[in-house]
Design a protein around this motif. Structure first.
Motif, PDB file in Angstrom:
ATOM      1  N   ILE A   1       0.840  -1.205   0.000  1.00 43.33           N
ATOM      2  CA  ILE A   1       0.000   0.000   0.000  1.00 43.33           C
ATOM      3  C   ILE A   1       0.875   1.256   0.000  1.00 43.33           C
ATOM      4  O   ILE A   1       0.585   2.236  -0.700  1.00 43.33           O
ATOM      5  CB  ILE A   1      -0.936  -0.010   1.217  1.00 43.33           C
ATOM      6  N   PHE A   2       1.951   1.212   0.777  1.00 43.78           N
ATOM      7  CA  PHE A   2       2.874   2.349   0.788  1.00 43.78           C
ATOM      8  C   PHE A   2       3.418   2.629  -0.614  1.00 43.78           C
ATOM      9  O   PHE A   2       3.452   3.782  -1.068  1.00 43.78           O
ATOM     10  CB  PHE A   2       4.020   2.073   1.754  1.00 43.78           C
ATOM     11  N   LEU A   3       3.839   1.572  -1.312  1.00 42.69           N
ATOM     12  CA  LEU A   3       4.341   1.749  -2.674  1.00 42.69           C
ATOM     13  C   LEU A   3       3.267   2.309  -3.593  1.00 42.69           C
ATOM     14  O   LEU A   3       3.529   3.196  -4.420  1.00 42.69           O
ATOM     15  CB  LEU A   3       4.853   0.420  -3.224  1.00 42.69           C
ATOM     16  N   ALA A   4       2.028   1.768  -3.457  1.00 44.52           N
ATOM     17  CA  ALA A   4       0.933   2.210  -4.330  1.00 44.52           C
ATOM     18  C   ALA A   4       0.611   3.680  -4.135  1.00 44.52           C
ATOM     19  O   ALA A   4       0.143   4.356  -5.067  1.00 44.52           O
ATOM     20  CB  ALA A   4      -0.314   1.357  -4.074  1.00 44.52           C
ATOM     21  N   VAL A   5       0.859   4.204  -2.929  1.00 43.49           N
ATOM     22  CA  VAL A   5       0.587   5.619  -2.649  1.00 43.49           C
ATOM     23  C   VAL A   5       1.799   6.489  -2.956  1.00 43.49           C
ATOM     24  O   VAL A   5       1.663   7.585  -3.516  1.00 43.49           O
ATOM     25  CB  VAL A   5       0.165   5.795  -1.173  1.00 43.49           C
ATOM     26  N   PHE A   6       2.983   6.002  -2.599  1.00 43.31           N
ATOM     27  CA  PHE A   6       4.177   6.847  -2.670  1.00 43.31           C
ATOM     28  C   PHE A   6       4.760   6.953  -4.081  1.00 43.31           C
ATOM     29  O   PHE A   6       5.183   8.045  -4.503  1.00 43.31           O
ATOM     30  CB  PHE A   6       5.231   6.300  -1.713  1.00 43.31           C
ATOM     31  N   VAL A   7       4.802   5.843  -4.820  1.00 40.98           N
ATOM     32  CA  VAL A   7       5.396   5.874  -6.167  1.00 40.98           C
ATOM     33  C   VAL A   7       4.669   6.855  -7.092  1.00 40.98           C
ATOM     34  O   VAL A   7       5.319   7.650  -7.786  1.00 40.98           O
ATOM     35  CB  VAL A   7       5.434   4.454  -6.771  1.00 40.98           C
ATOM     36  N   PRO A   8       3.322   6.867  -7.138  1.00 41.78           N
ATOM     37  CA  PRO A   8       2.649   7.880  -7.965  1.00 41.78           C
ATOM     38  C   PRO A   8       2.991   9.316  -7.548  1.00 41.78           C
ATOM     39  O   PRO A   8       3.112  10.200  -8.403  1.00 41.78           O
ATOM     40  CB  PRO A   8       1.162   7.584  -7.744  1.00 41.78           C
TER      41      PRO A   8
ATOM     42  N   VAL B   1       5.875  14.554  -8.445  1.00 42.95           N
ATOM     43  CA  VAL B   1       6.938  15.485  -8.083  1.00 42.95           C
ATOM     44  C   VAL B   1       7.868  15.739  -9.268  1.00 42.95           C
ATOM     45  O   VAL B   1       8.293  16.875  -9.513  1.00 42.95           O
ATOM     46  CB  VAL B   1       7.728  14.957  -6.867  1.00 42.95           C
ATOM     47  N   ILE B   2       8.172  14.680 -10.011  1.00 43.77           N
ATOM     48  CA  ILE B   2       9.040  14.844 -11.184  1.00 43.77           C
ATOM     49  C   ILE B   2       8.411  15.805 -12.183  1.00 43.77           C
ATOM     50  O   ILE B   2       9.066  16.722 -12.701  1.00 43.77           O
ATOM     51  CB  ILE B   2       9.315  13.474 -11.833  1.00 43.77           C
ATOM     52  N   PHE B   3       7.117  15.627 -12.447  1.00 34.88           N
ATOM     53  CA  PHE B   3       6.418  16.515 -13.378  1.00 34.88           C
ATOM     54  C   PHE B   3       6.363  17.935 -12.827  1.00 34.88           C
ATOM     55  O   PHE B   3       6.646  18.910 -13.533  1.00 34.88           O
ATOM     56  CB  PHE B   3       5.006  16.000 -13.634  1.00 34.88           C
ATOM     57  N   MET B   4       5.970  18.057 -11.567  1.00 37.58           N
ATOM     58  CA  MET B   4       5.817  19.379 -10.976  1.00 37.58           C
ATOM     59  C   MET B   4       7.159  20.115 -10.894  1.00 37.58           C
ATOM     60  O   MET B   4       7.234  21.323 -11.138  1.00 37.58           O
ATOM     61  CB  MET B   4       5.208  19.265  -9.582  1.00 37.58           C
ATOM     62  N   PHE B   5       8.206  19.380 -10.547  1.00 38.95           N
ATOM     63  CA  PHE B   5       9.517  19.998 -10.451  1.00 38.95           C
ATOM     64  C   PHE B   5       9.987  20.481 -11.826  1.00 38.95           C
ATOM     65  O   PHE B   5      10.557  21.573 -11.958  1.00 38.95           O
ATOM     66  CB  PHE B   5      10.520  19.007  -9.865  1.00 38.95           C
ATOM     67  N   GLY B   6       9.734  19.642 -12.852  1.00 40.07           N
ATOM     68  CA  GLY B   6      10.094  20.053 -14.204  1.00 40.07           C
ATOM     69  C   GLY B   6       9.357  21.309 -14.631  1.00 40.07           C
ATOM     70  O   GLY B   6       9.943  22.223 -15.240  1.00 40.07           O
ATOM     71  N   GLU B   7       8.071  21.356 -14.288  1.00 44.39           N
ATOM     72  CA  GLU B   7       7.301  22.557 -14.633  1.00 44.39           C
ATOM     73  C   GLU B   7       7.794  23.761 -13.839  1.00 44.39           C
ATOM     74  O   GLU B   7       7.873  24.880 -14.379  1.00 44.39           O
ATOM     75  CB  GLU B   7       5.814  22.321 -14.343  1.00 44.39           C
TER      76      GLU B   7
ATOM     77  N   ALA C   1       0.018  14.836 -15.466  1.00 44.99           N
ATOM     78  CA  ALA C   1       0.836  14.216 -14.427  1.00 44.99           C
ATOM     79  C   ALA C   1       0.010  13.254 -13.575  1.00 44.99           C
ATOM     80  O   ALA C   1       0.442  12.140 -13.265  1.00 44.99           O
ATOM     81  CB  ALA C   1       1.468  15.292 -13.556  1.00 44.99           C
ATOM     82  N   LEU C   2      -1.189  13.679 -13.192  1.00 49.61           N
ATOM     83  CA  LEU C   2      -2.056  12.817 -12.397  1.00 49.61           C
ATOM     84  C   LEU C   2      -2.487  11.586 -13.183  1.00 49.61           C
ATOM     85  O   LEU C   2      -2.597  10.480 -12.635  1.00 49.61           O
ATOM     86  CB  LEU C   2      -3.280  13.600 -11.924  1.00 49.61           C
ATOM     87  N   GLY C   3      -2.726  11.759 -14.481  1.00 52.80           N
ATOM     88  CA  GLY C   3      -3.101  10.621 -15.320  1.00 52.80           C
ATOM     89  C   GLY C   3      -1.990   9.596 -15.418  1.00 52.80           C
ATOM     90  O   GLY C   3      -2.226   8.378 -15.321  1.00 52.80           O
ATOM     91  N   ILE C   4      -0.749  10.079 -15.583  1.00 54.06           N
ATOM     92  CA  ILE C   4       0.392   9.161 -15.653  1.00 54.06           C
ATOM     93  C   ILE C   4       0.639   8.508 -14.298  1.00 54.06           C
ATOM     94  O   ILE C   4       0.941   7.314 -14.211  1.00 54.06           O
ATOM     95  CB  ILE C   4       1.642   9.920 -16.140  1.00 54.06           C
ATOM     96  N   ALA C   5       0.494   9.271 -13.222  1.00 54.06           N
ATOM     97  CA  ALA C   5       0.695   8.723 -11.878  1.00 54.06           C
ATOM     98  C   ALA C   5      -0.330   7.644 -11.546  1.00 54.06           C
ATOM     99  O   ALA C   5      -0.067   6.761 -10.717  1.00 54.06           O
ATOM    100  CB  ALA C   5       0.631   9.843 -10.844  1.00 54.06           C
TER     101      ALA C   5
ATOM    102  N   PRO D   1       1.011   3.619 -12.327  1.00 57.47           N
ATOM    103  CA  PRO D   1       1.635   2.764 -11.300  1.00 57.47           C
ATOM    104  C   PRO D   1       0.720   2.488 -10.117  1.00 57.47           C
ATOM    105  O   PRO D   1       0.791   1.417  -9.509  1.00 57.47           O
ATOM    106  CB  PRO D   1       2.873   3.563 -10.875  1.00 57.47           C
ATOM    107  N   PHE D   2      -0.160   3.437  -9.790  1.00 60.80           N
ATOM    108  CA  PHE D   2      -1.104   3.203  -8.694  1.00 60.80           C
ATOM    109  C   PHE D   2      -1.997   2.004  -9.004  1.00 60.80           C
ATOM    110  O   PHE D   2      -2.131   1.079  -8.189  1.00 60.80           O
ATOM    111  CB  PHE D   2      -1.952   4.454  -8.471  1.00 60.80           C
ATOM    112  N   ALA D   3      -2.578   2.001 -10.198  1.00 61.77           N
ATOM    113  CA  ALA D   3      -3.452   0.892 -10.589  1.00 61.77           C
ATOM    114  C   ALA D   3      -2.666  -0.409 -10.751  1.00 61.77           C
ATOM    115  O   ALA D   3      -3.139  -1.489 -10.377  1.00 61.77           O
ATOM    116  CB  ALA D   3      -4.179   1.245 -11.895  1.00 61.77           C
ATOM    117  N   SER D   4      -1.457  -0.296 -11.298  1.00 68.74           N
ATOM    118  CA  SER D   4      -0.637  -1.489 -11.517  1.00 68.74           C
ATOM    119  C   SER D   4      -0.239  -2.149 -10.209  1.00 68.74           C
ATOM    120  O   SER D   4      -0.288  -3.379 -10.077  1.00 68.74           O
ATOM    121  CB  SER D   4       0.612  -1.119 -12.321  1.00 68.74           C
ATOM    122  N   LEU D   5       0.164  -1.345  -9.234  1.00 70.02           N
ATOM    123  CA  LEU D   5       0.570  -1.892  -7.946  1.00 70.02           C
ATOM    124  C   LEU D   5      -0.600  -2.545  -7.215  1.00 70.02           C
ATOM    125  O   LEU D   5      -0.437  -3.582  -6.567  1.00 70.02           O
ATOM    126  CB  LEU D   5       1.189  -0.796  -7.080  1.00 70.02           C
TER     127      LEU D   5
END
Length: 408
Positions: free
Chosen positions: A68-75, A80-86, A119-123, A126-130
């Motif tokens: 569950i931690f991975l499913a929440v944290f990885v997305p 953050v990667i998208f937001m930081f780039g922007e 960004a939310l769509g891409i995130a 992994p949420f659904a996959s995990l």
């Protein structure tokens, strides 16, 4: 100290990722839901690190929290990667406007809604996959079949079939019906022999108690042979005494005998058909990077003639890469497991086979050949750590041995 830094990192990632949510909605309900989930995961993380951080025991409740931690944290990391780039782009736009703009003021443009939406769509992937990996993927058993040809295979063993399973980790199971299906699937292959290449349990012999009768139903005409993996020794448990650890190990050994499995501890067995022979050789765990090195090829090969066809069972594939593939005794086929394919990756036959584990193990899944010698690295029957599988499915391997035909 390192756990405090990790928790601080988690909080900073959480706050930063929240900016994407704020960009696309002003709903207090969604904000509240985000905060509640984040606080629950943070509380669970602090609890696990405080009370179980030093323990290496992997039990289903702890594994599910980790999943569950991975499913929440990885997305959130992706966000953050998208937001930081922007933000970097916004900073340079603001700097450009300060230098070349008519007002001369530094002004960062507001976040763009469509970037946060993407960004939310891409995130969400992994949420659904995990989640899928935890619900369905961990029991999505696959039968992988290979045919391997050898010049020196005895004629009487042409067409001989073996089924390999590995890394059962029965202490992780939570669905008996699914595991029963897999055991029946193994028997349905009707192979001449079944070979198990280590890690029957996560840590203790008690984990096998509820599954012993089920695995006792495995049958093969030439028998079932097994070896030990690094988890079978009980090395990852803080035992009260050396005698308690030894007793646990004895019970695991006895359980395999009760199941009808022939455990090979640096020893071999000879199979014979009409006067022709092949050897099943089994070594104890031999690994690199701090793993136990109890495997003894010399002892395991005693009594075997140099030109006899040999199938070696060795849990860790680094043994093959470091020692076995160049051994003068010519172990024609080695069977290993251990890596689990990291339980995560991408496999499209003939196109791509990738997992992060490839950066640690040269041989991590499937068939490899060097110097005319083969190894199969089974992706594992069970799971450990993350209670699921994504792209690297639980595996039952069937290998047919073929006599190579000389062509003129």
């Amino acid at each position: 100290m390192r756990w405090f830094l990790f928790i601080l990192f988690y909080i900073l990632v959480d706050i930063y990722a929240f900016q994407a949510v704020k960009t696309i909605t002003k709903s207090p309900l969604i904000y509240g839901f985000y905060v509640v989930i984040s606080l629950m995961v943070l509380a669970g993380l602090i609890y696990e690190l405080s009370f179980f951080g030093s323990s290496k025991m992997m039990q289903p409740p702890k594994m599910y929290f980790f999943g569950i931690f991975l499913a929440v944290f990885v997305p959130k990391l992706l966000l953050v990667i998208f937001m930081f780039g922007e933000d970097i782009l916004r900073f340079f736009v603001g700097l450009f406007m300060k230098i070349y703009g008519s007002q001369g003021d530094f002004y960062m443009p507001s976040r763009r809604k469509f970037v946060s939406t993407i960004a939310l769509g891409i995130a969400a992937i992994p949420f659904a996959s995990l989640l899928y990996g935890m619900i369905q993927g961990k029991y999505d058993y696959r039968v992988l079949k290979y045919a391997l040809e050898f010049d020196d295979l005895p004629d009487e063993f042409d067409g001989f079939t073996l089924t390999q399973i590995s890394d059962v980790h029965c202490g992780s199971f939570d669905n008996r019906r699914k595991v029963e299906y897999a055991v029946n699937l193994i028997n349905e292959q009707q192979s001449d022999i079944i070979l198990f290449t280590g890690d029957l349990v996560n840590n203790t012999a008690d984990e096998l108690h509820d599954w012993k009768n089920l695995f006792s139903t495995l049958k093969a005409p030439q028998g079932i042979f097994s070896v030990l993996g690094n988890h079978d020794y009980g090395d990852y448990v803080k035992w009260k005494s050396a005698s308690a650890k030894a007793e646990n190990f004895r019970r695991l050994i006895d359980s395999q005998k009760e199941m009808g499995w022939d455990l090979l501890r640096n020893e071999n067995r000879i199979l014979e058909r009409n006067g022709q022979q092949i050897a099943i050789v089994g070594v104890e765990n031999w690994g690199e990077n701090g793993f136990k090195q109890s495997g003894d090829l010399d002892k395991a090969s005693e009594g075997i003639s140099g030109n006899m066809f040999k199938i070696l069972l060795s849990h860790d594939p680094s043994h093959w890469q470091s020692k076995v593939k160049t051994d003068r005794r010519n172990f024609q086929l080695t069977l290993s497991g251990h890596t689990h394919g990291m339980q995560f990756g991408i496999e499209i036959p003939g196109i791509i086979k990738w997992s992060p584990i490839k950066y640690r193990y040269k041989n991590w899944a499937g068939i490899y050949e060097e110097f005319g010698r083969y190894i199969n690295v089974n992706r594992g029957f069970g799971y450990l750590g993350y209670p699921g599988r994504i792209g690297i499915w639980p595996e039952i391997t069937v290998i047919q041995l073929k006599k190579k035909q000389n062509t003129v």
